[in-house]
Scaffold this motif. Structure first.
Motif, PDB file in Angstrom:
ATOM      1  N   ILE C   6     -13.957 -46.923  43.165  1.00  0.00           N
ATOM      2  CA  ILE C   6     -13.354 -46.207  44.298  1.00  0.00           C
ATOM      3  C   ILE C   6     -12.132 -45.423  43.807  1.00  0.00           C
ATOM      4  O   ILE C   6     -11.141 -46.005  43.376  1.00  0.00           O
ATOM      5  CB  ILE C   6     -12.936 -47.194  45.414  1.00  0.00           C
ATOM      6  CG1 ILE C   6     -14.152 -48.031  45.880  1.00  0.00           C
ATOM      7  CG2 ILE C   6     -12.318 -46.441  46.587  1.00  0.00           C
ATOM      8  CD1 ILE C   6     -13.813 -49.116  46.875  1.00  0.00           C
ATOM      9  N   ASP C   7     -12.265 -44.094  43.818  1.00  0.00           N
ATOM     10  CA  ASP C   7     -11.123 -43.227  43.494  1.00  0.00           C
ATOM     11  C   ASP C   7     -10.423 -42.884  44.802  1.00  0.00           C
ATOM     12  O   ASP C   7     -11.071 -42.393  45.750  1.00  0.00           O
ATOM     13  CB  ASP C   7     -11.621 -41.929  42.834  1.00  0.00           C
ATOM     14  CG  ASP C   7     -12.076 -42.119  41.391  1.00  0.00           C
ATOM     15  OD1 ASP C   7     -11.222 -42.508  40.569  1.00  0.00           O
ATOM     16  OD2 ASP C   7     -13.261 -41.915  41.109  1.00  0.00           O
ATOM     17  N   MET C   8      -9.136 -43.146  44.905  1.00  0.00           N
ATOM     18  CA  MET C   8      -8.435 -42.810  46.142  1.00  0.00           C
ATOM     19  C   MET C   8      -6.961 -42.508  45.886  1.00  0.00           C
ATOM     20  O   MET C   8      -6.432 -42.813  44.829  1.00  0.00           O
ATOM     21  CB  MET C   8      -8.581 -43.935  47.161  1.00  0.00           C
ATOM     22  CG  MET C   8      -8.062 -45.284  46.792  1.00  0.00           C
ATOM     23  SD  MET C   8      -8.470 -46.480  48.113  1.00  0.00           S
ATOM     24  CE  MET C   8      -7.479 -47.872  47.556  1.00  0.00           C
ATOM     25  N   ASN C  44      -9.329 -46.950  41.541  1.00  0.00           N
ATOM     26  CA  ASN C  44      -8.565 -46.021  40.699  1.00  0.00           C
ATOM     27  C   ASN C  44      -7.579 -45.270  41.592  1.00  0.00           C
ATOM     28  O   ASN C  44      -7.996 -44.435  42.419  1.00  0.00           O
ATOM     29  CB  ASN C  44      -9.546 -45.055  39.998  1.00  0.00           C
ATOM     30  CG  ASN C  44      -8.908 -44.299  38.855  1.00  0.00           C
ATOM     31  OD1 ASN C  44      -8.056 -44.835  38.149  1.00  0.00           O
ATOM     32  ND2 ASN C  44      -9.301 -43.043  38.680  1.00  0.00           N
TER      33      ASN C  44
END
Lengths: 62, 62, 62, 62, 62, 62
Positions: C6-8, C44
């Motif tokens: 999970i890119d946030m 991330n």
């Protein structure tokens, strides 16, 4: 925990893949103080047209 | 903005994938204060030979 | 086996992250026929300057 | 060194991919002070069922 | 939909990043028939010690 | 061409990282018929709060 993703040109045999994941796991376990059972490896096979170096697709250069 | 990439063994049905992306979007929207319309999910289907745990390909173990 | 990345945008609290990983794991276990203990989630965190939509960095728009 | 991974819906022609990798390489070389020969681009083609926005798979919406 | 992830050595300025995401978005929109507003770019800044070529970390070579 | 991304818990020393990239490069070169100079490795260091197994963040379990 180490999760390893390997992007590479398609075409390796199952035998090559089995040897590679075994040896990469050993290499990481030995050097990064990680238990082998915690190491996950993912292989992503790519056609040459989907890989480019210096602006040129490998379908044109390799 | 949350971008979610899910690597998993190939073989899930379209129905399972539709349910999964709906529920994962709801879970993230609810817990991470993100609007559903900003959440993107990508699924990457992998053959068992391309996944390894503890140095062994899942084509050998699962 | 499902591995979730999970890119946030950075800034979620530890509490939000703990709730998110719990709920995302439940969502995937329920819909994709995967045992919870086989599900790994990686988050991330990204500064706004490192995320762009429609050619504009979120440091300029959000 | 810049490594660029582009996830997109499957269906682009080889010609579109060749043009895209050339132009993306030029864009990065020009703006990020990187030599073209150090730039690697990987394209990951995705079926619509494997991409979701706002909880809905693109197989349902696009 | 195109989602672009760029892994690169840390140290680029905000200005370089803003120019890069603008130009990469234009390059993809122009060549891959994608609307700019559907293009998301993520930059991942890496310290030299975390990047290796030919078995040598860039902290040793660059 | 093989590009290797290793996500792992932060805290390894520079020495461990240098040894790891050397040995992983050798392992891949030996088993996947790839020249060492074509192999790129990226390490992504993660805080424990950003990694979860079975729905629990490693900040809670490890």
């Amino acid at each position: 925990m180490p999760i390893v993703k390997i992007d590479m040109i398609e075409g390796r045999t199952d035998e090559q893949k089995k040897n590679m994941v075994r040896e990469v796991t050993e290499a990481i376990a030995k050097t990064a103080d990680a238990k082998p059972e915690t190491i996950t490896i993912i292989i992503n096979d790519l056609p040459k047209i989907n890989i480019a170096k210096a602006g040129k697709s490998m379908a044109e250069t390799a």
